[in-house]
Design an enzyme around this catalytic site. Structure first.
Site, PDB file in Angstrom:
ATOM      1  N   GLY A 101       0.782  -1.219   0.000  1.00 21.52           N
ATOM      2  CA  GLY A 101       0.000   0.000   0.000  1.00 21.52           C
ATOM      3  C   GLY A 101       0.813   1.267   0.000  1.00 21.52           C
ATOM      4  O   GLY A 101       0.253   2.353   0.002  1.00 21.52           O
ATOM      5  N   CYS A 102       2.125   1.193   0.014  1.00 19.06           N
ATOM      6  CA  CYS A 102       2.945   2.401   0.152  1.00 19.06           C
ATOM      7  C   CYS A 102       4.097   2.341  -0.826  1.00 19.06           C
ATOM      8  O   CYS A 102       4.822   1.355  -0.873  1.00 19.06           O
ATOM      9  CB  CYS A 102       3.464   2.525   1.582  1.00 19.06           C
ATOM     10  SG  CYS A 102       4.497   3.963   1.840  1.00 19.06           S
ATOM     11  N   GLY A 103       4.283   3.414  -1.589  1.00 22.97           N
ATOM     12  CA  GLY A 103       5.324   3.392  -2.600  1.00 22.97           C
ATOM     13  C   GLY A 103       6.496   4.292  -2.336  1.00 22.97           C
ATOM     14  O   GLY A 103       7.420   4.343  -3.131  1.00 22.97           O
TER      15      GLY A 103
END
Length: 265
Positions: A101-103
């Site tokens: 969910g996090c880039g």
């Protein structure tokens, strides 16, 4: 996977197809620079796309070799680079496990979160209203893994007049986009000729990856963030979101949208 489907007053056995999540390490010249949780498929595409969108390489010619090694604990994509890419690696170095969910986890500084991007305002094709509106419907035909699991994202490449011509799926939306961009590069597809279509929301890192790939049009089924739109506008990227068949919201650079002439009898 066996499970019990429970409703008020009943419980029945069911079998579900579920996606796998595997740690995938991106290893450059013997040093691991990132570990991403990903679907263990299309790893060569993933390695190529991640290297390009993170700015570790400027083209596939910078990668002398890439070997995919499976271990009990995960997968390594071992890449050996041509020439002196140490400075680029130092500038974009990551040491993290990237949750799906996090880039932007693990970057070195706030400046890295706002890195300079190519200016695409004079690049890219024009699309009709119907081509944009139907883009996510076209992508549905390229999502067999989603059909089985209902648990993965997809990113596709749309060419005007041909629809979606290539797509990749992954549990992580960033990974799906990296896999698509890597597959496009490996198949020598020119990103300027079309649009990238996403099943996810439009966040900052998705815009950054499209810019690094040289694609000036981004179409998504869900919403953009405000900062993603600021970055897209500055980079000259057209963002169309909430594209679900009947229409879409056009947020930035509308000049690439062709007017469709209505013929009245």
């Amino acid at each position: 996977m066996a499970a019990s489907h429970v409703r008020p007053g009943s419980q029945n056995g069911v079998s579900r197809s579920l996606p796998e999540e595997t740690p995938v390490a991106m290893v450059y010249d013997g040093t691991s620079h990132a570990v991403m949780m990903a679907t263990p498929a299309d790893i060569q595409d993933f390695a190529a796309g991640f290297s390009l969108t993170e700015g570790f390489v400027t083209g596939l010619e910078d990668i002398a070799s890439c070997e995919v090694i499976a271990h009990d604990l995960g997968i390594e994509a071992r890449m050996w680079l041509r020439g002196d890419r140490a400075q680029a690696l130092a500038a974009r170095r990551r040491n993290m496990i990237g949750p799906v969910g996090c880039g932007l986890c693990g970057i070195d500084s706030l400046e890295e979160a706002s890195r300079a991007l190519p200016d695409l305002r004079d690049r890219g094709p024009s699309l009709s209203v119907s081509q944009v509106a139907l883009a996510t419907d076209s992508l549905r035909d390229w999502q067999p893994f989603h059909d089985r699991t209902r648990a993965v994202h997809a990113a596709g490449f749309l060419i005007p007049g041909r629809g979606v011509v290539l797509a990749r799926e992954d549990v992580g939306r960033h990974n799906a986009l990296d896999k698509l961009i890597g597959a496009m590069a490996r198949q020598d597809m020119d990103a300027e000729r079309g649009a990238i279509v996403l099943t996810s929301r439009v966040s900052v890192e998705m815009v950054q990856k499209c810019a690094m790939a040289g694609c000036a049009i981004l179409i998504a089924v869900s919403a953009p963030t405000l900062h993603a739109l600021r970055i897209a506008d500055a980079a000259g990227i057209t963002v169309a979101a909430f594209a679900r068949g009947e229409g879409f919201d056009l947020f930035t650079h509308p000049e690439r949208l062709k007017a469709e002439v209505s013929h009245v009898a």
